[in-house]
Design an enzyme around this catalytic site. Structure first.
Site, PDB file in Angstrom:
ATOM      1  N   HIS A 106       0.980  -0.792 -10.431  1.00 36.49           N
ATOM      2  CA  HIS A 106       0.277   0.386 -10.936  1.00 36.49           C
ATOM      3  C   HIS A 106       0.180   0.288 -12.460  1.00 36.49           C
ATOM      4  O   HIS A 106       1.179  -0.019 -13.121  1.00 36.49           O
ATOM      5  CB  HIS A 106       1.032   1.663 -10.528  1.00 36.49           C
ATOM      6  N   LEU A 141       2.732   9.048  -3.441  1.00 35.34           N
ATOM      7  CA  LEU A 141       1.861   8.181  -4.241  1.00 35.34           C
ATOM      8  C   LEU A 141       2.558   7.713  -5.521  1.00 35.34           C
ATOM      9  O   LEU A 141       3.067   8.532  -6.293  1.00 35.34           O
ATOM     10  CB  LEU A 141       0.574   8.949  -4.599  1.00 35.34           C
ATOM     11  N   GLU A 171       0.818  -7.552 -16.535  1.00 34.14           N
ATOM     12  CA  GLU A 171       0.800  -7.492 -15.065  1.00 34.14           C
ATOM     13  C   GLU A 171       0.863  -8.895 -14.476  1.00 34.14           C
ATOM     14  O   GLU A 171       1.586  -9.144 -13.503  1.00 34.14           O
ATOM     15  CB  GLU A 171      -0.477  -6.784 -14.569  1.00 34.14           C
TER      16      GLU A 171
END
Ligand code: GAR
Length: 208
Positions: A106, A141, A171
């Protein structure tokens, strides 16, 4: 060898970072998508990885889509499901089915900025840093136990795209490492905390 299924919705650069890392004992068995036009599918196909897409628009409900996706995923007998830019809210049934064997990346420092438009929201709030989080997937979530986080600065004139590019580079480092840690059995979930066991600890436990 651990079987890994990777789910994507778009370009799939995080998926590529996992494949390119050649993680020991990790077998990337399939790259799947909810978007037949996801660019990452062609990239994976070119490398001989099985790919398939189930268009979520073809399903009457979120539940029906997730059930079909679970059947498709399970055909590859995954030890780990990696959500690498999979832009779908998942049903409780999906999350429970893959409990403790599904991870998500995320683009924010959770628990801040769950959901969408994370970098713009961080800029709007005047945050000095942004980042990404890799976490186990639960029914809530963007809320499961955190495996890794990476931090980058937000500079005064940054656009959301500037921040996204800076975060994406991090990431690409953290996600393959998290997959490697899962595959080597180094991750232990204790409540909301993920403890990273070192190889030495595992050996000691085996001897005990
Ligand atoms: C990544 O930045 C990832 O963090 C984000 O989507 C992008 C996918 O890029 N994920 C989410 O927003 C999940 N809620 P990629 O397709 O190039 O890997």
């Amino acid at each position: 060898m651990k079987n890994i299924v990777i789910l994507i919705s778009g370009r799939g650069s995080n998926m590529q970072s996992i494949v390119n890392a050649n993680i020991p004992n990790a077998n990337i068995v399939a790259v799947l998508s909810n978007n037949p036009d996801a660019a990452g599918l062609a990239w994976a196909t070119e490398r001989g990885i099985a790919t398939a897409a189930l268009n979520h628009k073809d399903f009457a409900s979120r539940e029906a889509f997730d059930q079909a996706m679970m059947l498709l995923i399970d055909a590859y007998e995954p030890d780990l499901v990696v959500l690498a830019g999979f832009m779908r809210i998942l049903t409780p049934a999906f999350c429970q089915h893959y409990a403790e064997r599904c991870i998500n990346i995320h683009p924010s420092l959770l628990p801040s900025f769950t959901g969408l438009h994370t970098h713009q929201r961080a800029i709007d709030e005047g945050c000095r840093v942004a980042g990404c989080t890799i976490h186990f997937v639960t029914e809530v979530l963007d809320n499961g136990a955190i495996i890794a986080q990476g931090v980058v600065p937000i500079l005064d004139n940054d656009t959301a795209d500037d921040v996204a590019a800076r975060v994406l580079a991090v990431e690409h480092q953290l996600l393959p490492q998290a997959v490697a840690d899962f595959v080597s059995g180094s991750l232990k979930i204790v409540g909301k905390r993920v403890i990273k066991r070192h190889q030495a600890d595992s050996s000691a436990q085996m001897l005990a």
